[in-house]
Design an enzyme around this catalytic site. Structure first.
Site, PDB file in Angstrom:
ATOM      1  N   HIS A  22      38.112 -25.709   4.651  1.00  0.00           N
ATOM      2  CA  HIS A  22      37.291 -26.892   4.867  1.00  0.00           C
ATOM      3  C   HIS A  22      35.818 -26.540   4.877  1.00  0.00           C
ATOM      4  CE1 HIS A  22      37.272 -25.476   9.039  1.00  0.00           C
ATOM      5  NE2 HIS A  22      36.173 -26.159   9.146  1.00  0.00           N
TER       6      HIS A  22
ATOM      7  N   HIS B 200      29.625 -26.914   3.334  1.00  0.00           N
ATOM      8  CA  HIS B 200      30.741 -27.413   4.143  1.00  0.00           C
ATOM      9  C   HIS B 200      30.861 -28.927   3.996  1.00  0.00           C
ATOM     10  CE1 HIS B 200      30.863 -23.734   6.858  1.00  0.00           C
ATOM     11  NE2 HIS B 200      29.722 -23.588   6.215  1.00  0.00           N
TER      12      HIS B 200
ATOM     13  N   GLU C 192      18.851 -16.368  30.014  1.00  0.00           N
ATOM     14  CA  GLU C 192      17.781 -16.000  29.089  1.00  0.00           C
ATOM     15  C   GLU C 192      17.936 -16.646  27.720  1.00  0.00           C
ATOM     16  OE1 GLU C 192      19.576 -13.810  30.811  1.00  0.00           O
ATOM     17  OE2 GLU C 192      18.144 -13.023  32.285  1.00  0.00           O
TER      18      GLU C 192
HETATM   19  C1  LIG Z   1      26.241 -18.051  15.717  1.00  0.00           C
HETATM   20  C2  LIG Z   1      27.085 -18.406  14.533  1.00  0.00           C
HETATM   21  N1  LIG Z   1      28.222 -17.745  14.306  1.00  0.00           N
HETATM   22  C3  LIG Z   1      28.960 -18.029  13.211  1.00  0.00           C
HETATM   23  C4  LIG Z   1      28.573 -18.981  12.327  1.00  0.00           C
HETATM   24  C5  LIG Z   1      29.371 -19.256  11.070  1.00  0.00           C
HETATM   25  N2  LIG Z   1      30.060 -20.535  11.166  1.00  0.00           N
HETATM   26  C6  LIG Z   1      29.598 -21.646  10.589  1.00  0.00           C
HETATM   27  S1  LIG Z   1      30.566 -22.975  10.856  1.00  0.00           S
HETATM   28  C7  LIG Z   1      31.649 -22.063  11.767  1.00  0.00           C
HETATM   29  C8  LIG Z   1      32.887 -22.673  12.343  1.00  0.00           C
HETATM   30  C9  LIG Z   1      32.508 -23.660  13.250  1.00  0.00           C
HETATM   31  O1  LIG Z   1      33.600 -24.376  13.684  1.00  0.00           O
HETATM   32  P1  LIG Z   1      33.266 -25.793  14.234  1.00  0.00           P
HETATM   33  O2  LIG Z   1      32.030 -25.713  15.036  1.00  0.00           O
HETATM   34  O3  LIG Z   1      34.492 -26.290  14.845  1.00  0.00           O
HETATM   35  O4  LIG Z   1      32.879 -26.607  12.932  1.00  0.00           O
HETATM   36  P2  LIG Z   1      33.879 -27.288  11.894  1.00  0.00           P
HETATM   37  O5  LIG Z   1      34.453 -26.175  11.096  1.00  0.00           O
HETATM   38  O6  LIG Z   1      34.884 -28.000  12.678  1.00  0.00           O
HETATM   39  O7  LIG Z   1      32.999 -28.142  11.094  1.00  0.00           O
HETATM   40  C10 LIG Z   1      31.236 -20.735  11.839  1.00  0.00           C
HETATM   41  C11 LIG Z   1      31.986 -19.681  12.539  1.00  0.00           C
HETATM   42  C12 LIG Z   1      27.377 -19.656  12.601  1.00  0.00           C
HETATM   43  N3  LIG Z   1      26.889 -20.594  11.804  1.00  0.00           N
HETATM   44  N4  LIG Z   1      26.655 -19.362  13.722  1.00  0.00           N
END
Ligand SMILES: Cc1ncc(C[n+]2csc(CCOP(=O)(O)OP(=O)(O)O)c2C)c(N)n1
Ligand SMILES: [Mg+2]
Length: 688
Positions: A281, A33, A433
């Site tokens: 992104h 990312h 928890e």
């Molecule tokens: C518990 C969990 N669910 C799903 C993911 C997969 N995941 C990684 S980044 C992301 C999106 C996160 O969005 P945001 O926190 O806004 O990060 P940004 O894309 O803005 O960097 C997801 C769903 C994860 N890492 N952990």
């Protein structure tokens, strides 16, 4: 590229170095990312350069400020920062070396096999990574545990003129973190406890993986946090270093509650082409877009992994110098402290190196034989109290079930951990928890011996945190009671079935389910001495006999994971009866009945499969001789996994459905447990 002239130029150059290192590493790995590191680089830079009290030469300094990247998918942001700040690696004895924690080679090997730069930060692999994050929300939860640890350490170890502990904890979170339940639970407790040393930074970038954040997330986060009792402040532009600095100042001045800094950022800022684009992104930019982004940063578009002149020095003169100064004056203070308070210093030194105090196992209870006996939650409570008396930094609590779990520390001076009264040993986690698991992990990462407690069935609510404890190889202690249908009337919503099997399946998780009160003591001894992974302690609600150890083998056999508790004459059994926990007594009773009928049986108590599996082949063969294929196992739980020990000719007595709400004696009958079932199964496998 043009030469930097002013401090501001140097700041921007350094920020863009973080960005382009992230871009290049993600591009080279063709995975990862880049967006969040690009957006957040200034926020992290400002924090590290000007605020974080952190000595890159020693990432193990006990009073360092903690920086937690809860948004672990932005791992390159952390790796680039650790690299540029010159954070040192740590050797296998936990001592800092002269090697970099993250070398340029490691950045180039982002996400490759055996690198120090895995896809998401892993604290047991990379020095400077404070916790393993990736599952969103967990890092935020850990940060609350670290802030609790800082307050607790300060209350218990600081002396007038000697503020040995006053570290702050910063956690960087994204939309995903803030949507996760664990994060909300942890924030609620942090607000309640008024943890003024905790600062969360919210990357409010309006986007998640699937698209605009507003597709799924429209609540007013700021109002929510005000409701939690946090101080909330906002920075309208992630690139505005001055306003970021003001926000960090606000945090440092806020002495009565935690602080949330909401930072509005635009993902991929700097690349106007993608600025408003939500697509992809979370993926490498692609070569063409990489070039455009670099042009926009005033970067040579073909340069890769470029660290321009002056950038390393910039970090050295910023976080490096501030950190070294702070650390060396702390060292001087600590040397004085150690002279004046040698006992406290000895405790701190042991804590830091994962040792226990001398005499940690003195006055542990020993339980006389008793046919009626007691519940293992009862013997657990007595043992835990004895240990906590001897180990001043054994600290923990329950998710609102301390009275049921018997985990209250009740000796003189144990006291409670309350808002602004941070010296106590009993932490009240409330009904949270999941956060409890993450918080106990954060406390453990801060070198406390921390424990949690709840009903075993609710281990499911904690499991993601427990799994990270196992992955991080940290010695957290997760205590569970009400471990089977044996809990009775509360019924199937509270009766665990598959939890034992599922936790036994978790790598690096030690699951201990002792068979009587004296096995409980032995199990705790193992847990306290286990330094490279967590222990799950599983105890009953219902009473069970305390075995007569003059008649049967000593409980010290627990140290081998499984041992022969009762044997046939001459050590040559025809049938082996195996169990853990409260079902060991079913085997012992069956053994006596079979003996009366002239059938030669052996009882093997198996409190911990993981330890038994680590024994050598000779020991395993001595406990479970391969020649004896008539075998019976019994556990009031899913049978999954027992085939390994019973073999193709054995019989497994267990649960094949959910339980039921009824008194225990009726449950035993309905689901076919008890000595008679074992006797019948033994006869059947013997062909009788
Ligand atoms: C518990 C969990 N669910 C799903 C993911 C997969 N995941 C990684 S980044 C992301 C999106 C996160 O969005 P945001 O926190 O806004 O990060 P940004 O894309 O803005 O960097 C997801 C769903 C994860 N890492 N952990
Ligand atoms: Mg986001």
């Amino acid at each position: 590229m043009s030469q930097p002239k002013t401090q501001l130029d140097l700041d921007l150059l350094s920020i863009n170095t973080i960005r382009t290192l992230a871009i290049d590493a993600v591009q080279q790995a063709n995975s990862g990312h880049p967006g969040a590191p690009m957006g957040l680089a200034p926020v992290v830079y400002e924090l590290w350069q000007k605020y974080l009290r952190y000595d890159p030469a020693d990432p193990t300094w006990p009073n360092r400020d903690r920086f937690v990247l809860s948004a672990g998918h932005a791992s390159m942001l952390l790796y680039a920062t650790l690299h540029l700040a010159g954070v040192r690696a740590v050797n296998s004895h936990g001592k800092p070396t002269n090697e970099p924690a993250v070398s340029m080679d490691e950045i180039k090997r982002f996400r490759q096999i055996d690198s120090k730069t895995p896809g998401h930060p892993e604290s047991h692999l990379t020095a400077g990574v404070e916790t393993t994050s990736g599952p969103l929300g967990q890092g935020a939860g850990n940060s609350v545990g670290m802030a609790i640890a800082s307050k607790w350490l300060a209350e218990n170890f600081n002396r007038p003129g000697f503020d040995i502990f006053d570290f702050n904890v910063y956690a960087m979170c994204g939309d995903g973190d803030f949507m996760e339940g664990v994060c909300c639970e942890a924030a609620s407790l942090a607000g309640h406890l008024k943890l003024s040393n905790l600062c969360w930074i919210y990357d409010h970038n309006h986007v998640t993986l699937d698209g605009p954040a507003e597709w799924s997330f429209s609540e007013d986060v700021m109002t929510r946090f005000v409701g939690y009792g946090w101080n909330v402040t906002r920075v309208a532009d992630a690139n505005d270093l001055m306003m970021l600095g003001r926000a960090y100042d606000v945090f440092l001045k806020t002495k009565d509650r935690p602080t949330l800094i909401v930072v509005d950022s635009h993902i991929g800022y700097g690349s106007p082409h993608k600025q408003d684009s939500y697509e992809a992104h979370g993926e490498p930019l692609g070569e063409a877009e990489v070039k455009l982004a670099k042009q926009n940063y005033g970067w040579p578009e073909d340069a890769k992994f470029l660290v321009p002149d002056g950038v390393y020095d910039q970090f050295k003169n910023g976080v490096g110098k501030r950190g070294a100064d702070a650390h060396s004056s702390w060292n001087a203070k600590y040397a004085d402290y150690a002279k004046q308070f040698p006992q406290l210093a000895d405790q701190l030194n042991r804590m830091q190196s994962g040792q226990l105090p001398d005499g940690w196992d003195k006055d542990l209870p020993s339980f006389p034989a008793d046919a009626k006996g007691m519940a293992t939650r009862e013997s657990s409570g007595k043992t835990l109290n004895a240990l906590a008396k001897n180990i001043p930094w054994l600290v923990g609590g329950s998710a609102d079930l301390a009275k049921s779990n018997k985990t209250n520390l009740t000796f003189d001076g144990a006291e409670d951990f309350y808002p602004h009264e941070y010296h106590g040993r009993n932490v009240h986690f409330g009904v949270r928890e999941h956060a409890m698991g993450a918080i106990v992990n954060g406390m453990t990462l801060s070198k406390l011996r921390a424990f949690s407690a709840t009903f075993f069935n609710f281990s499911d609510y904690m499991r993601p945190a427990m799994r990270l404890g196992a992955l991080m190889e940290i010695p957290a202690i997760y205590i569970f009671t009400h471990d089977s249908i044996g809990l009775g009337e509360d019924g199937p919503t509270h009766q665990p079935i598959e939890q034992l099997a599922s936790l036994r399946a978790m790598p690096n998780m030690m699951v201990l389910r002792p068979g009587d009160a004296n096995e409980v003591v032995e199990a705790y001894k193992i847990a306290m001495q286990h330094t490279h992974g967590p222990c799950t302690m599983v105890f009953t609600r219902q009473a069970m006999p305390t075995f007569d150890r003059t008649k049967y083998a000593p409980a010290s056999g627990v140290a081998k994971g499984a041992y022969v508790l009762a044997d046939a004459a001459g050590g040559k059994p025809d049938v082996i009866l195996m169990a853990s926990g409260s079902e060991v007594t079913h085997c012992v009773d069956a053994y006596e009945k079979l003996k009366a009928e002239g059938i030669k049986a052996r009882v093997v108590s198996m409190p911990c499969w993981e330890i038994f599996e680590k024994q050598d082949a000779a020991y395993k063969e001595s406990v479970l001789p391969s020649i004896v294929t008539a075998r019976v196992s019994i556990e009031m739980a899913s049978t999954f996994g027992w085939e390994r020990y019973t073999g193709p000719k054995g019989k497994i007595i267990g649960m094949h459905s959910f339980g039921a709400s009824a008194p225990l004696k009726d449950l035993l009958k309905k689901f076919g447990f008890g000595a008679d079932s074992v006797v019948a199964a033994a006869k059947s496998v013997l062909g009788k």
